[in-house]
Design a protein around this motif. Structure first.
Motif, PDB file in Angstrom:
ATOM      1  N   TYR A   1      12.936  -7.016  -4.926  1.00  0.00           N
ATOM      2  CA  TYR A   1      12.436  -5.995  -5.852  1.00  0.00           C
ATOM      3  C   TYR A   1      12.715  -6.374  -7.307  1.00  0.00           C
ATOM      4  CZ  TYR A   1      11.817  -2.863  -1.883  1.00  0.00           C
ATOM      5  OH  TYR A   1      11.409  -2.288  -0.709  1.00  0.00           O
ATOM      6  N   ASP A   2      11.756  -6.105  -8.160  1.00  0.00           N
ATOM      7  CA  ASP A   2      11.898  -6.262  -9.601  1.00  0.00           C
ATOM      8  C   ASP A   2      12.297  -4.906 -10.180  1.00  0.00           C
ATOM      9  OD1 ASP A   2      11.423  -7.679 -12.203  1.00  0.00           O
ATOM     10  OD2 ASP A   2       9.931  -6.065 -12.392  1.00  0.00           O
ATOM     11  N   LYS A   3      13.386  -4.874 -10.930  1.00  0.00           N
ATOM     12  CA  LYS A   3      13.940  -3.607 -11.420  1.00  0.00           C
ATOM     13  C   LYS A   3      12.924  -2.792 -12.227  1.00  0.00           C
ATOM     14  CE  LYS A   3      17.659  -1.511 -14.061  1.00  0.00           C
ATOM     15  NZ  LYS A   3      18.886  -1.729 -14.818  1.00  0.00           N
ATOM     16  N   LYS A   4      12.229  -3.413 -13.154  1.00  0.00           N
ATOM     17  CA  LYS A   4      11.271  -2.675 -13.988  1.00  0.00           C
ATOM     18  C   LYS A   4      10.150  -2.064 -13.153  1.00  0.00           C
ATOM     19  CE  LYS A   4      12.049  -5.182 -18.263  1.00  0.00           C
ATOM     20  NZ  LYS A   4      11.498  -6.055 -19.282  1.00  0.00           N
ATOM     21  N   GLN A   5       9.659  -2.813 -12.189  1.00  0.00           N
ATOM     22  CA  GLN A   5       8.591  -2.302 -11.345  1.00  0.00           C
ATOM     23  C   GLN A   5       9.080  -1.172 -10.442  1.00  0.00           C
ATOM     24  OE1 GLN A   5       6.907  -5.665  -9.282  1.00  0.00           O
ATOM     25  NE2 GLN A   5       5.723  -6.315 -11.076  1.00  0.00           N
ATOM     26  N   VAL A   6      10.316  -1.292  -9.939  1.00  0.00           N
ATOM     27  CA  VAL A   6      10.877  -0.234  -9.095  1.00  0.00           C
ATOM     28  C   VAL A   6      11.077   1.040  -9.902  1.00  0.00           C
ATOM     29  CG1 VAL A   6      12.906   0.478  -7.760  1.00  0.00           C
ATOM     30  CG2 VAL A   6      11.952  -1.803  -7.443  1.00  0.00           C
ATOM     31  N   ILE A   7      11.588   0.921 -11.121  1.00  0.00           N
ATOM     32  CA  ILE A   7      11.770   2.099 -11.985  1.00  0.00           C
ATOM     33  C   ILE A   7      10.420   2.778 -12.214  1.00  0.00           C
ATOM     34  CG2 ILE A   7      12.410   2.856 -14.307  1.00  0.00           C
ATOM     35  CD1 ILE A   7      14.874   2.202 -12.696  1.00  0.00           C
ATOM     36  N   GLN A   8       9.382   1.987 -12.477  1.00  0.00           N
ATOM     37  CA  GLN A   8       8.047   2.550 -12.677  1.00  0.00           C
ATOM     38  C   GLN A   8       7.560   3.244 -11.401  1.00  0.00           C
ATOM     39  OE1 GLN A   8       4.938  -0.278 -13.476  1.00  0.00           O
ATOM     40  NE2 GLN A   8       3.509   1.296 -14.112  1.00  0.00           N
ATOM     41  N   ALA A   9       7.811   2.642 -10.240  1.00  0.00           N
ATOM     42  CA  ALA A   9       7.394   3.251  -8.975  1.00  0.00           C
ATOM     43  C   ALA A   9       8.156   4.545  -8.705  1.00  0.00           C
ATOM     44  CB  ALA A   9       7.604   2.268  -7.825  1.00  0.00           C
ATOM     45  N   LEU A  10       9.433   4.577  -9.060  1.00  0.00           N
ATOM     46  CA  LEU A  10      10.208   5.805  -8.888  1.00  0.00           C
ATOM     47  C   LEU A  10       9.703   6.903  -9.817  1.00  0.00           C
ATOM     48  CD1 LEU A  10      13.783   4.288  -8.488  1.00  0.00           C
ATOM     49  CD2 LEU A  10      12.390   5.388  -6.711  1.00  0.00           C
ATOM     50  N   ARG A  11       9.311   6.545 -11.035  1.00  0.00           N
ATOM     51  CA  ARG A  11       8.701   7.532 -11.938  1.00  0.00           C
ATOM     52  C   ARG A  11       7.422   8.091 -11.314  1.00  0.00           C
ATOM     53  NH1 ARG A  11       9.407   3.593 -16.981  1.00  0.00           N
ATOM     54  NH2 ARG A  11      11.518   4.189 -17.566  1.00  0.00           N
ATOM     55  N   TYR A  12       6.621   7.206 -10.778  1.00  0.00           N
ATOM     56  CA  TYR A  12       5.376   7.622 -10.132  1.00  0.00           C
ATOM     57  C   TYR A  12       5.683   8.574  -8.980  1.00  0.00           C
ATOM     58  CZ  TYR A  12       0.921   7.321  -7.689  1.00  0.00           C
ATOM     59  OH  TYR A  12      -0.252   7.626  -7.058  1.00  0.00           O
TER      60      TYR A  12
ATOM     61  N   GLU B   1      -0.398   4.765  -3.260  1.00  0.00           N
ATOM     62  CA  GLU B   1      -0.487   3.461  -3.902  1.00  0.00           C
ATOM     63  C   GLU B   1      -0.257   3.649  -5.392  1.00  0.00           C
ATOM     64  OE1 GLU B   1      -3.622  -0.261  -4.224  1.00  0.00           O
ATOM     65  OE2 GLU B   1      -4.038   1.371  -2.829  1.00  0.00           O
ATOM     66  N   SER B   2       0.642   2.845  -5.937  1.00  0.00           N
ATOM     67  CA  SER B   2       0.873   2.833  -7.379  1.00  0.00           C
ATOM     68  C   SER B   2       0.495   1.441  -7.881  1.00  0.00           C
ATOM     69  CB  SER B   2       2.333   3.189  -7.685  1.00  0.00           C
ATOM     70  OG  SER B   2       3.218   2.209  -7.192  1.00  0.00           O
ATOM     71  N   PRO B   3       0.553   1.198  -9.173  1.00  0.00           N
ATOM     72  CA  PRO B   3       0.100  -0.108  -9.675  1.00  0.00           C
ATOM     73  C   PRO B   3       0.766  -1.328  -9.032  1.00  0.00           C
ATOM     74  CG  PRO B   3       0.357   1.419 -11.492  1.00  0.00           C
ATOM     75  CD  PRO B   3       0.866   2.122 -10.270  1.00  0.00           C
ATOM     76  N   HIS B   4       2.052  -1.223  -8.674  1.00  0.00           N
ATOM     77  CA  HIS B   4       2.750  -2.395  -8.147  1.00  0.00           C
ATOM     78  C   HIS B   4       3.192  -2.268  -6.694  1.00  0.00           C
ATOM     79  CE1 HIS B   4       2.850  -4.189 -12.121  1.00  0.00           C
ATOM     80  NE2 HIS B   4       3.304  -3.046 -12.586  1.00  0.00           N
ATOM     81  N   PHE B   5       3.049  -1.079  -6.105  1.00  0.00           N
ATOM     82  CA  PHE B   5       3.612  -0.847  -4.773  1.00  0.00           C
ATOM     83  C   PHE B   5       2.709  -0.008  -3.881  1.00  0.00           C
ATOM     84  CE2 PHE B   5       7.318  -1.469  -7.476  1.00  0.00           C
ATOM     85  CZ  PHE B   5       8.110  -2.318  -6.718  1.00  0.00           C
TER      86      PHE B   5
ATOM     87  N   SER C   1       2.973  -7.503  -5.034  1.00  0.00           N
ATOM     88  CA  SER C   1       3.171  -8.894  -5.435  1.00  0.00           C
ATOM     89  C   SER C   1       3.633  -9.767  -4.279  1.00  0.00           C
ATOM     90  CB  SER C   1       4.177  -8.965  -6.586  1.00  0.00           C
ATOM     91  OG  SER C   1       5.439  -8.451  -6.173  1.00  0.00           O
ATOM     92  N   ALA C   2       4.142  -9.151  -3.196  1.00  0.00           N
ATOM     93  CA  ALA C   2       4.559  -9.927  -2.032  1.00  0.00           C
ATOM     94  C   ALA C   2       3.355 -10.475  -1.270  1.00  0.00           C
ATOM     95  CB  ALA C   2       5.411  -9.060  -1.107  1.00  0.00           C
ATOM     96  N   CYS C   3       2.225  -9.828  -1.438  1.00  0.00           N
ATOM     97  CA  CYS C   3       0.990 -10.342  -0.833  1.00  0.00           C
ATOM     98  C   CYS C   3       0.546 -11.558  -1.644  1.00  0.00           C
ATOM     99  CB  CYS C   3      -0.098  -9.273  -0.842  1.00  0.00           C
ATOM    100  SG  CYS C   3       0.315  -7.806   0.119  1.00  0.00           S
ATOM    101  N   GLY C   4       0.016 -12.529  -0.977  1.00  0.00           N
ATOM    102  CA  GLY C   4      -0.347 -13.770  -1.636  1.00  0.00           C
ATOM    103  C   GLY C   4      -1.430 -13.636  -2.691  1.00  0.00           C
ATOM    104  N   ASN C   5      -2.414 -12.763  -2.435  1.00  0.00           N
ATOM    105  CA  ASN C   5      -3.534 -12.621  -3.368  1.00  0.00           C
ATOM    106  C   ASN C   5      -4.138 -11.233  -3.208  1.00  0.00           C
ATOM    107  OD1 ASN C   5      -5.199 -12.755  -1.029  1.00  0.00           O
ATOM    108  ND2 ASN C   5      -5.201 -14.989  -1.154  1.00  0.00           N
ATOM    109  N   SER C   6      -5.168 -10.963  -3.979  1.00  0.00           N
ATOM    110  CA  SER C   6      -5.791  -9.634  -3.946  1.00  0.00           C
ATOM    111  C   SER C   6      -6.473  -9.359  -2.606  1.00  0.00           C
ATOM    112  CB  SER C   6      -6.781  -9.479  -5.097  1.00  0.00           C
ATOM    113  OG  SER C   6      -7.805 -10.432  -4.998  1.00  0.00           O
TER     114      SER C   6
END
Length: 159
Positions: free
Chosen positions: A7-18, A117-121, A137-142
């Motif tokens: 997990y990336d801290k900034k992305q997790v914080i954003q997901a928790l806000r969401y 679904e949020s922007p990163h998760f 981001s754990a998925c290889g591509n779109s």
């Protein structure tokens, strides 16, 4: 489908806000507090309340917004050791498995109350308060993100 992630801290914080802001009771509270703040501004402009009352209201509004946006997600992030580990996740037709260096656990899709679904998760909800964050981001591509999205749409009953 298999994905590996940390997990990336900034992305997790954003997901928790969401997560917090998507809760109906939090949204209602934010709306009511903002209406109260606007009313206080109008009353102050009409000289119906004192500057002290207006400043106290403004301070409380600011405190609430800082708490919801920074403090609450930060506390949850610091308390949850989960966000500091590395995981492997397997998605099959009947179930999904979360694997960690200390073990693994599988669940059928029927245990999920829903997903968002949020922007990163992808947020996989077991109930109102329990959820897993699966990083896109754990998925290889779109294309893999799209495949996971369709799998969740087909397997999880609520959204």
């Amino acid at each position: 489908m298999t994905i590996n992630f940390g997990y990336d801290k900034k992305q997790v914080i954003q997901a928790l806000r969401y997560h917090f802001i998507s809760k109906r009771e939090i949204r209602i509270m934010i709306i009511l507090v903002n209406v109260f703040a606007a009313l206080a501004l109008v009353l102050y402009a009409l000289h119906k309340i004192t500057p002290t009352a207006f400043l106290i209201n403004s301070f409380l509004w600011l405190l609430l917004m800082i708490s919801l946006w920074f403090v609450l997600p930060g506390l949850v992030y610091r308390k949850a050791a989960t966000f500091k580990h590395h995981f492997t996740m397997y998605f099959d037709d009947n179930d999904f498995t979360l694997e960690h260096s200390k073990g693994k656990r599988s669940w059928p899709y029927t245990v999920l109350a829903g997903y968002k679904e949020s922007p990163h998760f992808f947020h996989l909800y077991f109930d109102e308060r329990s959820f897993l964050l699966v990083p896109k981001s754990a998925c290889g591509n779109s294309e893999e993100v799209s495949r996971l999205r369709h799998l969740l749409m087909n397997k999880v009953k609520g959204k």
